[in-house]
Structures are given as C-alpha cells and as structure tokens.
Motif scaffolding. Sequence first.
Motif, short mmCIF file in Angstrom:
data_model
loop_
_atom_site.label_atom_id
_atom_site.label_comp_id
_atom_site.label_asym_id
_atom_site.label_seq_id
_atom_site.Cartn_x
_atom_site.Cartn_y
_atom_site.Cartn_z
N MET A 14 0.86 -1.19 0.00
CA MET A 14 0.00 0.00 0.00
C MET A 14 0.89 1.23 0.00
O MET A 14 1.72 1.40 0.90
CB MET A 14 -0.86 0.02 1.25
CG MET A 14 -1.77 -1.18 1.35
SD MET A 14 -2.54 -1.17 2.97
CE MET A 14 -3.21 -2.81 2.99
N ASP B 43 1.05 5.60 -1.69
CA ASP B 43 0.33 6.62 -2.45
C ASP B 43 0.93 6.71 -3.85
O ASP B 43 1.69 5.83 -4.27
CB ASP B 43 0.36 7.98 -1.71
CG ASP B 43 1.78 8.48 -1.50
OD1 ASP B 43 2.69 7.99 -2.20
OD2 ASP B 43 1.98 9.33 -0.61
N SER C 26 -6.45 6.80 -0.66
CA SER C 26 -7.29 6.99 0.53
C SER C 26 -6.63 6.34 1.75
O SER C 26 -5.73 5.52 1.61
CB SER C 26 -8.65 6.34 0.30
OG SER C 26 -8.46 4.95 0.08
N TYR C 27 -7.05 6.77 2.93
CA TYR C 27 -6.59 6.14 4.17
C TYR C 27 -7.45 4.94 4.49
O TYR C 27 -8.64 4.93 4.24
CB TYR C 27 -6.64 7.14 5.33
CG TYR C 27 -5.32 7.85 5.51
CD1 TYR C 27 -4.27 7.19 6.17
CD2 TYR C 27 -5.10 9.13 5.03
CE1 TYR C 27 -3.04 7.81 6.33
CE2 TYR C 27 -3.88 9.76 5.20
CZ TYR C 27 -2.85 9.09 5.85
OH TYR C 27 -1.65 9.69 6.01
N ARG C 28 -6.81 3.88 5.06
CA ARG C 28 -7.57 2.77 5.59
C ARG C 28 -7.02 2.46 6.97
O ARG C 28 -5.91 2.88 7.31
CB ARG C 28 -7.49 1.55 4.67
CG ARG C 28 -6.09 0.95 4.60
CD ARG C 28 -6.00 -0.20 3.61
NE ARG C 28 -6.80 -1.32 4.02
CZ ARG C 28 -7.68 -1.93 3.23
NH1 ARG C 28 -7.87 -1.50 1.98
NH2 ARG C 28 -8.36 -2.96 3.67
N THR D 116 -10.75 -1.66 8.07
CA THR D 116 -11.33 -1.39 6.76
C THR D 116 -11.40 -2.68 5.98
O THR D 116 -10.44 -3.45 5.94
CB THR D 116 -10.46 -0.38 6.00
OG1 THR D 116 -10.20 0.73 6.85
CG2 THR D 116 -11.14 0.08 4.73
N TRP E 15 -11.81 -2.18 -0.70
CA TRP E 15 -10.58 -1.83 -1.39
C TRP E 15 -10.80 -0.69 -2.36
O TRP E 15 -11.89 -0.52 -2.89
CB TRP E 15 -10.05 -3.06 -2.13
CG TRP E 15 -9.70 -4.13 -1.16
CD1 TRP E 15 -10.50 -5.13 -0.74
CD2 TRP E 15 -8.48 -4.24 -0.45
NE1 TRP E 15 -9.86 -5.89 0.19
CE2 TRP E 15 -8.61 -5.37 0.39
CE3 TRP E 15 -7.29 -3.51 -0.43
CZ2 TRP E 15 -7.59 -5.78 1.24
CZ3 TRP E 15 -6.28 -3.93 0.41
CH2 TRP E 15 -6.43 -5.06 1.24
N PRO E 16 -9.72 0.10 -2.64
CA PRO E 16 -9.85 1.14 -3.65
C PRO E 16 -10.06 0.52 -5.02
O PRO E 16 -9.78 -0.66 -5.24
CB PRO E 16 -8.53 1.91 -3.58
CG PRO E 16 -7.60 1.10 -2.76
CD PRO E 16 -8.37 0.06 -2.04
N ASN F 261 -3.37 3.12 -1.10
CA ASN F 261 -3.86 3.28 0.26
C ASN F 261 -2.75 3.78 1.16
O ASN F 261 -1.58 3.49 0.93
CB ASN F 261 -4.31 1.91 0.84
CG ASN F 261 -5.80 1.67 0.65
OD1 ASN F 261 -6.21 0.53 0.58
ND2 ASN F 261 -6.58 2.73 0.55
N LYS F 262 -3.12 4.55 2.18
CA LYS F 262 -2.20 4.81 3.28
C LYS F 262 -2.85 4.19 4.50
O LYS F 262 -4.05 3.93 4.53
CB LYS F 262 -1.97 6.31 3.45
CG LYS F 262 -1.11 6.86 2.32
CD LYS F 262 -0.58 8.24 2.62
CE LYS F 262 -1.52 9.29 2.06
NZ LYS F 262 -0.90 10.65 2.11
#
Lengths: 437, 233, 405
Positions: free
Chosen positions: C125, C127, C150-152, C156, C159-160, C222-223
């Motif tokens: 994960m 950016d 996006s942040y998870r 969570t 998934w993106p 993801n972050k």
Amino acid sequence: MWLYYTRLAWLSLKRHPLLSLLMSGAIALGIGAAMTTITINYLMSADPIPEKSDRLFYVQLDNWSPNEPYDEPNEPPDQLTYTDATALKAQAPAQLQTAMAQSGGVIEPQGLGKEPFLARLRLTHNDFFSMFNSPFLYGQGWSDSADETGDRSIVLSKSANEEIFAGENSVGRTVRLEGKEFRVVGVLDEWVLKPRFYDVTTGAFNEMEDAYLPFKLKETMELPNSGNTNCWKMPEGEGFKSFLTSECVNFQFWAQLDSTQAKQEYMSFLNAYVEEQKKLGRFPRPLNNRLTDVMGWMEHENVVDDDAEVMMYLSLMFLAVCLLNTIGLLLTKFSFKTGEIALRRAVGATRMQLYQQQFVETVLIGIAGGIGGLILAALGLLGIEYLYGEQVNDLASLNLPLLGIGILLAIISSVLAGAYPTWRTCRIPPASQLKSE
Amino acid sequence: MLVMNNITKVFRTETVETHALKQFSLTVNEGDFVAVTGPSGSGKTTFLNIAGLLESFDDGEYTLDGRSVKHLNDKQLSQLRNEKIGFIFQSFNLIPDLNLFDNVDVPLRYRKLSKAERKERIEHSLDVVGLANRMRHLPSQLSGGQQQRVAIARALAGNPLFLLADEPTGNLDSKMADSVMSLLEDINQTGTTIVMVTHDLSQAERAHRHIQVLDGQVTEQQLSKPELATVNA
Amino acid sequence: MSQIGPIFRSLMRNKVGALLIALQVAVTMTIIVNAIHLINARGDLISRSSGLDEDNQFYVTSVGYATDFDAPYVIDTDLDAIRKLPSVTDAVQINAIPMSNGGWSMGLQTKAGEGENSVPTALYMTDEHGLNTLDVELIAGENFKATEVSYRDRNTRDWPQSVLLTEALATSLFPDLSPTEIVGQTVYIQSNEPLTIIGIMDHLQAPWTGWTTINHAMLVPNKFDSPYSRYLVRAKPGQRDEAIAQVEQFMKQRDVGRMVRETETMTQVRMDSYRGDSALQAILWTIIVILCIITALGIVGLVSFSINRRRRQIGTRRALGAQKSDIMSYFLTENILVTSVGIFVGVAGSIALNMWLVSSFNLPRLSYIYLPIAMLTMWVIGILAVWGPALRAAQISPATATRNV
C-alpha cells in the motif's frame, strides 16, 4: 602393561611427528566439522521443557475453507480463531490451559533520560506461568479474576524490569503501556527457551517477550495483531469486533493433560465442541482436530532447519573422508613398524598383546584429534555465529555433554580407522620380517 | 632338550611344491653349542624358524624341553618362545625408539615379573655383554658389534633354555665378529645351550658340533671339540 | 601408457592402498558436486532482482504512543517534509518492506465468486509516489492519481478501485493477453470485490524471499491509519547516508509523541534476508577447500608409502635403463587409474546423494553440468598430489638396487 603401551605409543608418535600430526589433524578436522553441525542440530532439536514435554499439548481445530485444506495434505490451521480460543479456555476439561497471542506496544518508562520503547507482548492466561515453568524473580502471575475481567496487570521480563525499574522489585508499581497504566504483579527471572516452543509460528528461535498481559485485554484494549494472521474468508461487518468473531486465525492454545485418559477426554470434548459449532454453520470441513505434544509439535513445525540438517550430513561425510585418510596414514605408519612387531612376536608377545599396543596408539591419536576437533568446533561455532548473526543466538555453544560426545566420537573414529591397519600389521608372521634383505 | 624327529616342511605355491625340510632330525643337548651351515636354499633358515617356533611344520615331531609343540596354539607358542628361547638375529632387530635398557626389557615385559626383578635382570645381562654403562643410549648411538651385544643381552635376560642365533656375525666386520663369537663362547661356557645358523665355516668350527644341511636334510655331523661333546652326550 | 597392464596387476596386489584413495576420491567428489550445486542454487536465489534501487533506499519506523497521536496528520506532514529534504528523491508510507519477510498477501481471481481459482499476490500500500520511491517502471497503463489515494485502518474491509500489478502477476491471471490488453481488465479480491488494473509494473518482488510466487506483487493506493508506520525513502543517487542523517534528524526533532526506531537500509534488509543462504555458501566453500586439501594430502601420504616400499624396485628399474620420466609416468599413470575409479564411483555417489537430498529436503535437482567439472577437478587434484612424490621417486638412485639393507 597399559602404561607400558602408552609409553611405547608416545615414543612411536614422536618418531614420526609429521605423520602423527597429519593423522590427528585429519581426525581433528573431521571431528571439528561434525561437532560444529551436530551442536547446532542438537541444540535446535533439544527438548525445551523435558520435565513435562509429553504432558503439554498444542491444540488445533480445523475451521478452514470447505474448498481447500489450510495446508496439503489436509492439515488443519496452526492457530485458532479468537472465538475458539476463548471458548476452549472457558469450557475445555483441563486443569491448566491457556490461549495466547503475540502483540506489541510502546512502553514509556518514567524518569529522566528514559526513552519509550516498543515492547514485545504476549497475551495469555495465568496458567501460562505454571504450565511452562516460568521462573519468577518477584511476585507471581495475575489472579483468575484478572483473566476474566481483563485487569490491567502485567508481568515483566527481567530485562524489561531492568530497563524500566533498574532491576528493583517493582511488584505493585505501575507501568505505562499503550497510553494506559498497568500494575506490575510479577517479574520473571532470566528465562530463555530454545526453541521458544510455546509459539513457533513466526520462527522457533525468536526472542522471549518483554511483558505478559491478560488475554482478555486483546478485546478490551483492541491490541494489535502480531505474528501471522491467516483468513480463509474476510471478517464480516465493521470494526475490531468483526475480526474477533471472524474465521481468521492468530491465536495459539496449549493444554496440560497429565494422563492418557485426560487426553482422550479432552479430545472428545474438542470433537463435541466442533460438532456443536457445525450446527451454527461453522467448521465446514470434516472433523480434523489435533492434540500434539511438545516434541511432536516441534517436529511438525520443522523446528530443526533443513540447512542445518543438510550440513550435518555433509559434515559426517566429511568426517568419513578424514577417516579414510587416517586409515591410509596409519597403514603407512604401521608399515614402518613391521620389524618391531615381528621382533616382539619372536620374543613371545601374543597377537592380543600387540593389538592392545597398537590400539593404545590409535586411541592416543584419537584423543589428540578429539581435543583438536573440539577446539576447531569452538572456532567453527564462532564462525557460524559470525555468519548467521542473531539467528543462532545461544545455538552455537558447546556444553558438557557435547564435549563428551566430541571426544567419544573422536576415539571411536580413530579406533575404527585403526582397526584394519592394526589387524593387518599384527597379522604378519613373526618370521617374515626378522631376516634382513 | 631339543629333539626334532623327521620334520618335514613343504612350501606350496599354485604351481610348485618346495620341500624346505625333508625328514629332518636333530637332537640338541643341554650345554651344546651347535653350528648349522649349508648353502643358500638348503633349508637352514626354515630349520631356524621351526626351531624358534616362528613357523609351523607339516610332518614329524618336535619336542622342546620334553613338550611336544605340534598342537600348541598361538598363545602357548608365544609363551614358550618368551620363556625358553633367546633370539639373536643377523640384523640385530633392536627397536630404534627404545634405549638399551628398554630394548632388553622387551621380552621381560611379556612375563609377570616385578619391576625390581626386571631391572636386576636387565642390568645383569647388560653387564654380561659389557654395556651396563650405556643403558640409556639409543641403538643408533652404538656400533654394529655393540648393537649385537645388546641383542645378546636381550636374549639372555629372559634366562632362556637356549639361544637361537641366526647369522649373528653376518652384518659385522671380522674384528667385531670375533668379539661377538668370543662372547657367545663365554656364555656357552657358563652352561647356556646355543644353536647358531651360519654360512661362515670358520665360525662353525668354533662350535662343539657342526651340522651341515643340504636339500632339507642333515648331511654331515662333526664334533669339533670331541672331549666336550662326549661329556654332554 | 603402454604400462597400464603391469601397473594394474601391481595395483591389484596392493588393493587396500588403492581402494582407500579411490574411496576418498569418491566421497570427496560426492560432497563437492552436491556442495557446489547447493552453492549455485543459493547464488541464484540471492542474485534475483528485487526490482528496487537498493543502494539508495532505506526505511524508518515511527511508532506513536501519545494518546492524542493523530496518525494521518503526522504521516502526511512527515512525508511532505521528507520529500523536500535536499538528498531525497522520494518517500512513501508503505505497509511492507520488500525482502523483509513480513507482509500482506491476498488472492486475486478473474471470475467473481467463492471457490473460483485464485492467484496469490503480495500487497503493497503506497500513495502515488510509490512507483518512484520503489524505482519500479510501468510497462503499460498509468500510475495512481493523488485523488485516488485513501486512508484505511485495520478494520477497513473494502478496497480502492484502481490497482497496479507486476507483469508476472498479470500474466498469471491473464496468460493469453499482452500487458497493454490487460490494462483495464477487472480482477476480484475477497472473492467478489472488483478491482480495475490501471497499470502493469515491470518487476517488483513480494516481501517473502522464500515464496514460490515471489514475482507476484500488487500496488494499492492506500495509506494506513495506524500509530505504527514505516516510511520507505529513496535518496538521490550516492547520497543515501546523507539522506539517512537528514531524515533521522528531522524525525527525532519533531515532537509529536512518537518514537523513531532504527533506520535500516535496503542493503541491510537484503543481507539479513539472505544471511542464511550466504552463510551456507561460505560454509560449503570452506568444506570444499579443506576437503580437497585433505584428499590431496591423503594421496601424497599413500603414494609416498608405496614409493618407500618400492625403493629397491624403483632403483632396479633405473639400473635396468628406465629413465626418470618413465618412473614419473609410472606413478602418474598408477594414480590416474586409481583416481579414475574413485571418480566414476563418485559420479554415482553424487547422483545418489542428490536424489536423497531432493526427496528428504526438497532441494533442487542436480544439474549434470557439475559432473564433468568435478571430474576434471578431481583428476587435477590427483595429479597435483602425486606429482611431488613421483618426482622424488624419479630421483631414487639406480645404486639403490645394489645397496644392502
């Protein structure tokens, strides 16, 4: 007579110093290599808790996917779900049993110049300490009620106690962990398990934990997962709670069962438990529960590294080459002695007496080779420690039984190597070598 | 004391049979000094090996000190060699690693003797051969003649029934050979029986009896010093 | 070589010495062949490319402990500041470090639904700076846009939309399509959740060096919202150490209620990860060298012995007109005969040992190219070992024949 033989052997070894050196050198190299690898294997496969390793059982339940086993062929997962770990602790029929999990958190020691540090944590039940014979320096494990309510009690390792409280008796004092105050109930003495058998899922020779907390805190403090988490389907629903009720495995479970009968009863309980759960729609696979004792579990988890084993076999072959070498050199050496042997036969020595004389000589070579070999093994282990670093901490040291094995192996090797040359030399007819050519 | 009766020894290889001794008979009495001569291949070495219990024989009877040796096992033979026979070899066969004392000690080590007794015997027999003052020397520090004297001392130390000498002067120059022969004569004078195999006829003359061997058989016996031989017969 | 017949017959009369040499050669060769095979197999593992710019990368770990620790805020501001440092090329927060043996794996499938065939992959994960920081190139498609990231947190579950796959993973999923054709395809994670492949990466390893599908990796925009956070930093070429100093100084000075753990360079990560393999190689090399020396010494010893025993015979041969070279060649031929027997037994032994290692320890099968190499080595060792003693034998004076004792 043996003293006489020893003196003769010494004289004979002194007469061909280079040859003697080569022979003991060859044995020393072989023994050195063999003992280095045997030591590693011996310590890797050592029973970490010999007094009760056959009464402690690791519990496995097969909650895995209906489509495929956790591991071929039809192996159940090596850990439990939170649901099952807590249910077994509450209901299963064992006097002593404990669930556990790895976790981590920041401890903030109070006092000037003390840095916060990331502590390795083990969440467990208080039975843990009596089941695994943890040595207490101060205090003891937490109470049963702490197990049930998840009191913020903590047991520190000796080194953590030194870090936080400078080694003082800290029972009753408080520690700040993950932003919460914990009460110290006990401090362990020096405690190193090789392998750290109670949890080998992330490596059998990992370091011991810095602190131990009641298992219940996993839920109440939502402590993070550490180690391996495996899921065959994703948790349903939102939040931390959904992980705890999911089919994800991240928890170990041990039970102490003191008799075959206790073990059978425990097994029937597990089977009944799983049947019950099946009615709730869990455990889609056929019944596949396991109870494995400590050494069986070490075997199952392949605690002895394959590389270490391969190296041991190669080094034993290496020893064989060294022995073949020594046989050749002994043949050479004894061939110089045919005159003496014939003379001794002529003046009345029996064959047996001459065998004994040569035997003493080979044993002397063996002892020299053994001592040399152990020195080389010590060097070899230093080398291994240098090459592998912390991966082999405490696995690369000779102890007394190993020293004995080394010397014994050297003597047996030299006697084996000496057997044929001795036999051949002493067999010569006494008349053959007495005439000059 | 040493009685050989019709001894036969055959060496067999895949193709050839060699009769080393044929119906060989000989009696040696106590106090005798017997010289055995013969050309090379005559069988005198085989005689010596059989007499010294170093080799077995195929047929006949050999009695040593009243005891038939035919059916003795290796251990019994070793014991007989150790107690009854003193060997003297052409090439001395001293053990190079051991000093004179320890070399003379070799046969005594295979007997149950106290340390003090061994020491006394060793010193006495080295004294007899005139080397008592060089006890701590190694053989390599001695001349050939002196080495042979050590070998004689070794043979004597065990107090044997008889000495069996195989070309004792073969590796020595004539002067040394003469002194070794004189020593053997002296020893014989004190009553020790000697059987000596040699090819040197002049030395054979110095023995009481001279036996010649040819093709594995005794061909001729001479009494060199008849007056003594009669006494001992 | 015309002497082979007599040499052989003479050998048969001294079987034991010859047998000892032959056996030593056989066992030595068995060990050497298998050891070299193991060394090379490990070498192949070690030399696999991670896909990274290892010389210029390192990572730091930040663990927040203050009760008011605001992870997303700290992470975003940390990364902004680190990216602006003069010696830094780029930096990202990442959930797993390649080659570190710790990470996250998921299954991907081309058809939705439980029980469908799934292909395992490692999951990273990052950016939109991920590709640049890892030094991974796209061979098709495009990178994430900043807006897709996006942040998870650990709870969570979804998934993106967009993901990047390595070429190896993409071809495992779609064996019949080219990378450009794979861009835009849909794959499913957690059985049913669709993901769109927006780009194909040339190469990136999964974190587990022992994994069978080590080239399967996926980048997800993801972050991670967690107090425990790792930053992977790529320095400007040759400026890694300056970058480490600058990053550490910045992190330690910033007081936000967190601790900063020791920096590790990717070079260290690689060393730690392959430490056992390099160690095994070093140990096996040591064994091979010592073994060759021992075997050579054994041959020297036994040949010297047999020459000593035959001094008179050699002198007689010389007296009868043999030249020094004849004596040399006699012993060389004798030794080559004996080592050859050992070598052929050694070939059989090597194969047998390898078969056993394959079945007991799952080691790779022997490549037969090692056999001729090892055979040649053993012959050379044999000849070198016998050279000295043979030379000495050739120096034996013809007068030895007439000398007594």
